[in-house]
Write a protein that holds these residues in place. Structure first.
Motif, PDB file in Angstrom:
ATOM      1  N   ARG A 184      35.889  38.799   3.770  1.00 43.53           N
ATOM      2  CA  ARG A 184      35.867  37.331   3.668  1.00 43.53           C
ATOM      3  C   ARG A 184      34.715  36.734   4.464  1.00 43.53           C
ATOM      4  N   GLY A 185      33.888  37.611   5.039  1.00 41.54           N
ATOM      5  CA  GLY A 185      32.715  37.144   5.772  1.00 41.54           C
ATOM      6  C   GLY A 185      32.971  36.798   7.223  1.00 41.54           C
ATOM      7  N   ASN A 186      34.081  37.285   7.788  1.00 42.06           N
ATOM      8  CA  ASN A 186      34.449  36.938   9.165  1.00 42.06           C
ATOM      9  C   ASN A 186      34.355  38.127  10.111  1.00 42.06           C
ATOM     10  N   THR A 187      33.887  37.857  11.308  1.00 45.42           N
ATOM     11  CA  THR A 187      33.873  38.852  12.384  1.00 45.42           C
ATOM     12  C   THR A 187      35.164  38.719  13.193  1.00 45.42           C
ATOM     13  N   ALA A 188      35.330  39.628  14.147  1.00 47.23           N
ATOM     14  CA  ALA A 188      36.479  39.544  15.052  1.00 47.23           C
ATOM     15  C   ALA A 188      36.468  38.213  15.803  1.00 47.23           C
ATOM     16  N   LEU A 189      35.284  37.762  16.212  1.00 50.61           N
ATOM     17  CA  LEU A 189      35.159  36.480  16.898  1.00 50.61           C
ATOM     18  C   LEU A 189      35.689  35.339  16.034  1.00 50.61           C
ATOM     19  N   LYS A 190      35.286  35.314  14.789  1.00 48.69           N
ATOM     20  CA  LYS A 190      35.739  34.242  13.875  1.00 48.69           C
ATOM     21  C   LYS A 190      37.256  34.273  13.713  1.00 48.69           C
ATOM     22  N   HIS A 191      37.827  35.471  13.614  1.00 50.24           N
ATOM     23  CA  HIS A 191      39.290  35.592  13.499  1.00 50.24           C
ATOM     24  C   HIS A 191      39.980  35.066  14.758  1.00 50.24           C
ATOM     25  N   ALA A 192      39.423  35.390  15.916  1.00 51.92           N
ATOM     26  CA  ALA A 192      39.999  34.896  17.169  1.00 51.92           C
ATOM     27  C   ALA A 192      39.933  33.366  17.215  1.00 51.92           C
ATOM     28  N   GLN A 193      38.796  32.816  16.782  1.00 52.58           N
ATOM     29  CA  GLN A 193      38.637  31.349  16.761  1.00 52.58           C
ATOM     30  C   GLN A 193      39.630  30.704  15.802  1.00 52.58           C
ATOM     31  N   ILE A 209      40.286  35.818  23.976  1.00 50.58           N
ATOM     32  CA  ILE A 209      39.597  36.820  23.165  1.00 50.58           C
ATOM     33  C   ILE A 209      38.278  36.263  22.656  1.00 50.58           C
ATOM     34  N   GLU A 210      38.279  35.012  22.270  1.00 48.13           N
ATOM     35  CA  GLU A 210      37.040  34.371  21.831  1.00 48.13           C
ATOM     36  C   GLU A 210      35.980  34.448  22.932  1.00 48.13           C
TER      37      GLU A 210
END
Length: 171
Positions: free
Chosen positions: A149-158, A165-166
């Motif tokens: 979906r174009g998301n990194t772990a950072l984006k998921h945390a946000q 975590i962010e």
């Protein structure tokens, strides 16, 4: 002595037949896993209709002793289910640090991706497991991997509001 061995083997066979390797893994029944292993050591790498292995089921159900037993029998630590998820990904979803550490320390691939390109780090970040995220990063997890979906772990945390975590993933 001959009769004792036959009785012991027969007892193991009855125990093993009464419970599948998958049930034993979910419940953490070491005796049954051992009995099944003695009958056929390949059974510990068996796969059910969803692609779940005994290791995946043991980790997902927080059965640390069963995980230890299976790892000591050299099961496939990076086996994937039908969605491409591994035991490490499952435990990162559930949040059991002890088991996540066991898997990582025994060679689980911290950057393996499922069929949606998600990683263990993405799962741990999404579900707010700071201790697991920290350990994954220490062990070389790549925070730049992008899921389907174009998301990194950072984006998921946000997206989930996991502020600690962010902050960790921003460095």
């Amino acid at each position: 002595m001959k009769y004792i061995i036959i009785v012991v083997f027969f007892t193991y066979s009855i125990v093993a037949q009464s419970q599948s390797v998958f049930e034993a893994s979910r419940e953490g029944s070491i005796d049954t896993l051992e009995a099944l292993y003695r009958i056929n050591n390949d059974t510990l790498n068996a796969v059910d209709s969803k692609g779940f292995t005994p290791l995946i089921l043991s980790t997902y159900n927080s059965q640390a002793a069963a995980v230890t037993f299976l790892l000591n029998k050299n099961v496939d630590i990076n086996a994937k289910d039908v969605s491409g998820n591994t035991a490490l990904m499952g435990v990162c979803f559930k949040g059991n640090f002890e088991i996540a550490k066991m898997l990582i320390d025994n060679g689980a691939n911290v950057n393996q991706q499922n069929y949606n390109n998600a990683t263990a780090l993405i799962y741990a970040s999404t579900f707010g497991h700071l201790d697991i995220v920290t350990y994954l990063l220490q062990k070389g997890a790549d925070k730049e991997i992008i899921d389907s979906r174009g998301n990194t772990a950072l984006k998921h945390a946000q997206m989930q509001g996991n502020d600690e975590i962010e902050a960790l993933l921003k460095f």
